[in-house]
Write a protein that holds these residues in place. Sequence first.
Motif, short mmCIF file in Angstrom:
data_model
loop_
_atom_site.label_atom_id
_atom_site.label_comp_id
_atom_site.label_asym_id
_atom_site.label_seq_id
_atom_site.Cartn_x
_atom_site.Cartn_y
_atom_site.Cartn_z
N ALA A 64 -1.36 -6.30 -9.57
CA ALA A 64 -0.56 -7.28 -8.81
C ALA A 64 -1.08 -7.40 -7.38
O ALA A 64 -1.16 -8.51 -6.83
N MET A 65 -1.44 -6.27 -6.78
CA MET A 65 -2.00 -6.30 -5.42
C MET A 65 -3.31 -7.07 -5.39
O MET A 65 -3.55 -7.86 -4.47
N GLU A 74 0.83 -1.21 0.00
CA GLU A 74 0.00 0.00 0.00
C GLU A 74 0.87 1.26 0.00
O GLU A 74 0.51 2.26 -0.65
N LEU A 75 2.00 1.21 0.68
CA LEU A 75 2.91 2.36 0.67
C LEU A 75 3.44 2.62 -0.73
O LEU A 75 3.54 3.77 -1.17
N THR A 76 3.77 1.55 -1.44
CA THR A 76 4.24 1.71 -2.82
C THR A 76 3.16 2.34 -3.68
O THR A 76 3.43 3.26 -4.46
N LEU A 77 1.93 1.90 -3.52
CA LEU A 77 0.81 2.49 -4.26
C LEU A 77 0.65 3.96 -3.91
O LEU A 77 0.42 4.80 -4.78
N MET A 78 0.81 4.30 -2.63
CA MET A 78 0.73 5.70 -2.21
C MET A 78 1.83 6.53 -2.87
O MET A 78 1.59 7.69 -3.27
N LEU A 79 3.01 5.96 -3.01
CA LEU A 79 4.11 6.67 -3.67
C LEU A 79 3.77 6.91 -5.14
O LEU A 79 3.98 8.02 -5.66
N TYR A 80 3.26 5.89 -5.82
CA TYR A 80 2.87 6.07 -7.22
C TYR A 80 1.82 7.18 -7.35
O TYR A 80 1.95 8.08 -8.18
N ASN A 81 0.81 7.13 -6.51
CA ASN A 81 -0.26 8.15 -6.56
C ASN A 81 0.27 9.54 -6.22
O ASN A 81 -0.13 10.53 -6.84
N GLY A 82 1.17 9.61 -5.25
CA GLY A 82 1.75 10.90 -4.88
C GLY A 82 2.55 11.50 -6.02
O GLY A 82 2.44 12.70 -6.31
#
Length: 125
Positions: A118-119, A22-30
């Motif tokens: 993938a998630m 989820e942190l990786t997804l947050m980084l992509y969105n950010g």
Amino acid sequence: MATINPYQAYQQNSAMTASPQELTLMLYNGSLKFMKLAKRAMADKKFEEKNTNIIKAQNIVQELRVTLNLDIEMSVSLGQMYEYMYNRLLEANMKNDLTALEEVETLMIDMRNTWKQAMALAKKN
């Protein structure tokens, strides 16, 4: 006494309790958020704001790159992609190159969408 912004508290709590995925997804969105803000600032000729937002996007790309597990073969390719994206953001910033910024935005959207898929697959299994 300082007033606590509920939205900031929520964001901070979300980051503190998020899984690595989820942190990786947050980084992509950010990164996408900051690129969108940079594009708007570029169009409005607000160059300081453009610079600030592109640097934020670059910092996120760097974070994605340095957190790769290089023991995994695919991470080497991802690292090269992140390095390319970082350099294109640098170019976009220095030359006010909207095309370079949009290229990175497109790549990041593809990476984010692949990550989300993938998630979802990982949750099913």
